[in-house]
Design a protein around this motif. Structure first.
Motif, mmCIF file in Angstrom:
data_model
loop_
_atom_site.group_PDB
_atom_site.id
_atom_site.type_symbol
_atom_site.label_atom_id
_atom_site.label_comp_id
_atom_site.label_asym_id
_atom_site.label_seq_id
_atom_site.Cartn_x
_atom_site.Cartn_y
_atom_site.Cartn_z
ATOM 1 N N MET A 171 14.172 -6.867 25.309
ATOM 2 C CA MET A 171 14.837 -7.317 24.000
ATOM 3 C C MET A 171 15.719 -6.092 23.426
ATOM 4 O O MET A 171 15.281 -4.897 23.555
ATOM 5 C CB MET A 171 13.820 -7.871 23.312
ATOM 6 C CG MET A 171 13.267 -9.084 23.701
ATOM 7 S SD MET A 171 12.958 -9.939 22.105
ATOM 8 C CE MET A 171 12.460 -11.726 22.517
ATOM 9 N N THR A 172 16.676 -6.259 23.015
ATOM 10 C CA THR A 172 17.596 -5.247 22.368
ATOM 11 C C THR A 172 17.077 -5.412 20.757
ATOM 12 O O THR A 172 16.463 -6.343 20.433
ATOM 13 C CB THR A 172 19.008 -5.508 22.281
ATOM 14 O OG1 THR A 172 19.356 -6.882 21.550
ATOM 15 C CG2 THR A 172 19.380 -5.708 23.767
ATOM 16 N N GLU A 173 17.561 -4.208 19.927
ATOM 17 C CA GLU A 173 17.087 -4.133 18.574
ATOM 18 C C GLU A 173 17.885 -5.306 17.802
ATOM 19 O O GLU A 173 17.249 -6.106 17.059
ATOM 20 C CB GLU A 173 17.735 -2.917 17.943
ATOM 21 C CG GLU A 173 17.029 -2.545 16.864
ATOM 22 C CD GLU A 173 17.451 -1.219 16.462
ATOM 23 O OE1 GLU A 173 17.901 -1.119 15.421
ATOM 24 O OE2 GLU A 173 17.457 -0.116 17.229
ATOM 25 N N ALA A 227 17.609 -8.095 9.901
ATOM 26 C CA ALA A 227 18.673 -7.959 8.824
ATOM 27 C C ALA A 227 19.537 -9.069 8.570
ATOM 28 O O ALA A 227 19.826 -9.699 9.659
ATOM 29 C CB ALA A 227 19.599 -6.764 9.333
ATOM 30 N N PRO A 228 19.621 -9.571 7.534
ATOM 31 C CA PRO A 228 20.614 -10.738 7.353
ATOM 32 C C PRO A 228 21.635 -10.945 8.162
ATOM 33 O O PRO A 228 21.742 -12.001 8.565
ATOM 34 C CB PRO A 228 20.936 -10.541 5.604
ATOM 35 C CG PRO A 228 19.722 -9.819 5.130
ATOM 36 C CD PRO A 228 19.317 -8.987 6.112
ATOM 37 N N ALA A 229 22.585 -9.953 8.112
ATOM 38 C CA ALA A 229 23.781 -10.181 8.969
ATOM 39 C C ALA A 229 23.525 -10.426 10.614
ATOM 40 O O ALA A 229 24.229 -11.455 11.208
ATOM 41 C CB ALA A 229 24.832 -9.043 8.822
ATOM 42 N N ASP A 230 22.524 -9.822 11.052
ATOM 43 C CA ASP A 230 21.942 -10.011 12.511
ATOM 44 C C ASP A 230 21.571 -11.296 12.747
ATOM 45 O O ASP A 230 21.840 -12.089 13.676
ATOM 46 C CB ASP A 230 21.175 -8.959 12.675
ATOM 47 C CG ASP A 230 21.676 -7.629 13.055
ATOM 48 O OD1 ASP A 230 23.026 -7.596 13.045
ATOM 49 O OD2 ASP A 230 20.783 -6.476 13.124
ATOM 50 N N VAL A 231 20.829 -11.765 11.585
ATOM 51 C CA VAL A 231 20.296 -13.200 11.836
ATOM 52 C C VAL A 231 21.110 -14.239 11.742
ATOM 53 O O VAL A 231 21.163 -15.065 12.769
ATOM 54 C CB VAL A 231 19.156 -13.531 10.681
ATOM 55 C CG1 VAL A 231 18.496 -14.874 10.657
ATOM 56 C CG2 VAL A 231 18.009 -12.620 10.625
#
Length: 136
Positions: free
Chosen positions: A1-3, A9-13
């Motif tokens: 799995m990658t970070e 983080a909201p933008a990543d979700v």
């Protein structure tokens, strides 16, 4: 799995939600939604209303879009992040199955992300352009 795949983080979700949607991976999309999510499709939009629970969102929104449209995709262009608020300027593209008419419509989405999950979503879109593609 990658970070990125585990980031809260909201933008990543939110980005993972768009990627899952574009891939048609409803299980991955549900994994971005809080159990008590409130997902609001704009008044005037064909699926207008507020849906709750990850299953409620995917069955009443994504699956129905797939029934009526070919290639429904939300192209996320610009992210504006303020704490737990993520506003995405995007574009919908699709072709209506009944009429064969394509759409390319600008849209804004407001997400609220808490604890690594989307708890609220609100759609802003030119509903007339979507409806026009649905009518002969």
């Amino acid at each position: 799995m990658t970070e990125f795949t585990t980031s809260t983080a909201p933008a990543d979700v939110v980005r993972r939600q768009y990627l899952a949607s574009a891939a048609g991976d409803l299980e991955a999309l549900r994994a971005t939604l809080a159990p008590d999510v409130e997902w609001t499709e704009m008044a005037g939009f064909p699926l207008a209303g507020t849906y709750r629970t990850p299953d409620g969102v995917t069955s009443n929104v994504m699956e129905k879009l797939g029934q009526d449209w070919t290639g429904w995709t939300a192209h996320d262009d610009t992210y504006v992040v303020d704490g737990e608020n993520v506003v995405v300027l995007a574009r919908y593209t699709a072709t209506n199955k009944a009429t064969g008419k394509p759409i390319a419509v600008r849209v804004a989405h407001h997400f609220v992300v808490r604890g690594g999950l989307i708890v609220r979503f609100e759609q802003f879109v030119d509903t007339a352009l979507v409806r026009d593609a649905m009518n002969d």
